[in-house]
Scaffold this motif. Structure first.
Motif, PDB file in Angstrom:
ATOM      1  N   ARG A  14      10.476 -38.748  37.703  1.00  0.00           N
ATOM      2  CA  ARG A  14       9.824 -37.242  37.899  1.00  0.00           C
ATOM      3  C   ARG A  14      10.832 -35.601  37.843  1.00  0.00           C
ATOM      4  O   ARG A  14      10.354 -34.699  37.531  1.00  0.00           O
ATOM      5  CB  ARG A  14       9.076 -36.893  38.533  1.00  0.00           C
ATOM      6  CG  ARG A  14       8.127 -38.281  38.080  1.00  0.00           C
ATOM      7  CD  ARG A  14       8.103 -38.434  36.355  1.00  0.00           C
ATOM      8  NE  ARG A  14       6.804 -37.775  35.382  1.00  0.00           N
ATOM      9  CZ  ARG A  14       6.967 -37.832  34.383  1.00  0.00           C
ATOM     10  NH1 ARG A  14       7.679 -38.752  33.536  1.00  0.00           N
ATOM     11  NH2 ARG A  14       6.892 -36.956  33.818  1.00  0.00           N
ATOM     12  N   GLY A  15      12.288 -36.224  38.788  1.00  0.00           N
ATOM     13  CA  GLY A  15      13.069 -35.293  38.451  1.00  0.00           C
ATOM     14  C   GLY A  15      13.975 -34.876  39.855  1.00  0.00           C
ATOM     15  O   GLY A  15      14.443 -36.014  40.540  1.00  0.00           O
TER      16      GLY A  15
ATOM     17  N   GLU B 246       3.169 -42.697  38.128  1.00  0.00           N
ATOM     18  CA  GLU B 246       3.617 -42.345  37.259  1.00  0.00           C
ATOM     19  C   GLU B 246       5.243 -41.708  38.094  1.00  0.00           C
ATOM     20  O   GLU B 246       6.315 -41.343  37.264  1.00  0.00           O
ATOM     21  CB  GLU B 246       3.062 -41.530  36.593  1.00  0.00           C
ATOM     22  CG  GLU B 246       2.149 -41.395  35.666  1.00  0.00           C
ATOM     23  CD  GLU B 246       1.230 -42.004  36.475  1.00  0.00           C
ATOM     24  OE1 GLU B 246       0.839 -41.628  37.874  1.00  0.00           O
ATOM     25  OE2 GLU B 246       0.133 -42.858  35.926  1.00  0.00           O
TER      26      GLU B 246
ATOM     27  N   THR C  76      10.864 -41.667  32.409  1.00  0.00           N
ATOM     28  CA  THR C  76      12.295 -41.370  33.594  1.00  0.00           C
ATOM     29  C   THR C  76      11.971 -39.864  32.049  1.00  0.00           C
ATOM     30  O   THR C  76      12.043 -39.564  31.219  1.00  0.00           O
ATOM     31  CB  THR C  76      12.946 -41.522  33.439  1.00  0.00           C
ATOM     32  OG1 THR C  76      13.321 -42.655  33.951  1.00  0.00           O
ATOM     33  CG2 THR C  76      14.054 -40.893  34.013  1.00  0.00           C
ATOM     34  N   ALA C  77      12.086 -38.676  33.203  1.00  0.00           N
ATOM     35  CA  ALA C  77      11.639 -37.176  32.770  1.00  0.00           C
ATOM     36  C   ALA C  77      13.510 -36.644  32.366  1.00  0.00           C
ATOM     37  O   ALA C  77      14.031 -37.319  33.049  1.00  0.00           O
ATOM     38  CB  ALA C  77      11.308 -36.457  33.461  1.00  0.00           C
ATOM     39  N   PRO C  78      12.852 -35.827  31.626  1.00  0.00           N
ATOM     40  CA  PRO C  78      14.719 -35.906  31.101  1.00  0.00           C
ATOM     41  C   PRO C  78      15.341 -34.767  32.541  1.00  0.00           C
ATOM     42  O   PRO C  78      14.966 -34.092  33.428  1.00  0.00           O
ATOM     43  CB  PRO C  78      14.818 -34.401  30.420  1.00  0.00           C
ATOM     44  CG  PRO C  78      13.685 -34.640  29.145  1.00  0.00           C
ATOM     45  CD  PRO C  78      12.408 -35.686  30.114  1.00  0.00           C
TER      46      PRO C  78
ATOM     47  N   ASN D 222       4.802 -39.068  39.936  1.00  0.00           N
ATOM     48  CA  ASN D 222       4.807 -38.058  40.967  1.00  0.00           C
ATOM     49  C   ASN D 222       4.839 -38.010  42.104  1.00  0.00           C
ATOM     50  O   ASN D 222       3.836 -38.939  42.730  1.00  0.00           O
ATOM     51  CB  ASN D 222       4.131 -37.770  39.845  1.00  0.00           C
ATOM     52  CG  ASN D 222       4.668 -37.612  38.551  1.00  0.00           C
ATOM     53  OD1 ASN D 222       5.154 -36.305  38.267  1.00  0.00           O
ATOM     54  ND2 ASN D 222       2.912 -37.285  38.210  1.00  0.00           N
TER      55      ASN D 222
ATOM     56  N   ALA E 110      16.145 -36.166  35.233  1.00  0.00           N
ATOM     57  CA  ALA E 110      15.519 -36.902  36.878  1.00  0.00           C
ATOM     58  C   ALA E 110      16.906 -37.385  37.437  1.00  0.00           C
ATOM     59  O   ALA E 110      17.484 -37.615  36.844  1.00  0.00           O
ATOM     60  CB  ALA E 110      14.572 -37.766  36.243  1.00  0.00           C
TER      61      ALA E 110
END
Length: 345
Positions: free
Chosen positions: A191-192, A274, A67-69, A276, A71
């Motif tokens: 991712r977001g 991933e 997990t992206a920051p 995306n 997201a």
């Protein structure tokens, strides 16, 4: 005869007798072990065949993507019942709106109670719903039947085997199984942030003709309640006490323009492993629809399928058409993007 010889013979007789007792005991234990093992194996073994797999032999799926920051890590779960009202028909308003489907390919529904062959966006938008939060969306999938139980289905639904005679289509006359639980969950994107789904957005997972068209769009929907991380395109032979699960993970990358497309897939696609979304697509709430069935161990089952598809588990599929009121969809998006675990109904 000497006393020594007599004693020796008595000793040999005692040893032989003891050995016979031990052999008998060992044989009895072996029989019990074999019987116990057979009792454990039989329910699963009864299901093994070309369309079934022992779920214990299925490997776990890939781990969740990182997990992206910042997201969208939230979830939104809501209750639309489990089709207790018996809403079933052969229509498919996504793939073939306005046309009745084959009589032996029946769908179960939750959500919008009016979904039928003559449904239009206008009729769906004003209909009642089984969802406790006011979601008017429609969610549907092929019914699950136990095998070899011919007779009249209590709903009288098309393709339910109402004739009960020798001319009934094989594989379409078993008793329809109502899920004991249906769970709908929206999740975010690793991712977001996600954007709202538009009204009338259609989603497709799986392929009703995967057996004959190469299986490129087949989805691994089948598993058991104790092993949800093990997903397969075969019918699962579950351990005693487990429920059979069908889990549909829908695509969640929207092209930002269309609510449907010619192949009913190009407008709403799957993210990469991933997480995306492909270029020129936007993440929307990702729907997971999970159905749980309480079936006796060892009972064979199969889905309704188009003629020529052999009731193959490979052809399992599901659809939705988003009809959530805009304020409710906005609430879902806020929940997901803010990382909350929300539940309604």
């Amino acid at each position: 005869m000497s006393e020594t010889t007599t004693a020796r013979r008595r000793t040999v007789a005692v040893i032989v007798a003891l050995e016979l007792v031990l052999v008998a005991l060992g044989f009895g234990v072996a029989q019990q072990v074999e019987a116990d093992g057979a009792a454990e194996r039989t329910p699963v073994a009864n299901l093994l065949g070309p369309d079934f797999v022992d779920i214990r032999s299925v490997p776990s799926g890939p781990s969740a993507p990182a997990t992206a920051p910042g997201a969208a890590t939230g979830t939104y779960t809501w209750d639309c019942g489990r089709n207790e009202n018996g809403h079933r028909n052969t229509a498919n308003i996504v793939m073939a709106p306005g046309f009745p489907g084959q009589a032996h390919h029946v769908h179960d529904y939750v959500g919008n109670v009016s979904t039928a062959v003559d449904s239009t966006p206008r009729t769906l938008a004003v209909a009642a719903t089984t969802c406790h939060n006011g979601d008017r969306s429609t969610y549907f999938w092929p019914v699950l039947r136990t095998v070899g139980q011919a007779g009249t289905d209590p709903t009288g639904a098309p393709g339910a085997g109402a004739t009960g005679d020798a001319t009934s289509h094989e594989g379409h006359d078993g008793e329809i199984q109502v899920p004991v639980e249906v769970t709908l969950t929206y999740s975010g994107n690793p991712r977001g942030n996600v954007v709202a789904m538009p009204q009338q957005l259609a989603g497709t997972v799986g392929d009703a003709v995967a057996l004959t068209n190469g299986g490129a769009h087949a989805a691994a929907t089948w598993t058991c309640s104790s092993t949800p991380e093990r997903r397969t395109t075969a019918y699962p032979a579950c351990p005693p006490g487990d429920r059979v699960l069908r889990i549909y993970d829908f695509p969640s990358c929207w092209d930002g323009r269309r609510t449907d497309s010619q192949n009913h897939r190009a407008h709403l696609t799957f993210p990469t492993r991933e997480g995306n979304c492909p270029r020129n697509t936007f993440p929307v709430p990702r729907l997971r629809l999970a159905l749980s069935y309480d079936l006796p161990t060892g009972v064979r089952f199969q889905i309704d399928a188009f003629d020529g598809q052999r009731n193959s588990p490979l052809t399992d599929h599901a659809f939705f058409v988003n009809l959530m009121p805009d304020p409710l969809m906005a609430k879902v998006v806020t929940c997901l993007n803010s990382g909350q675990a929300c539940r309604e109904g």
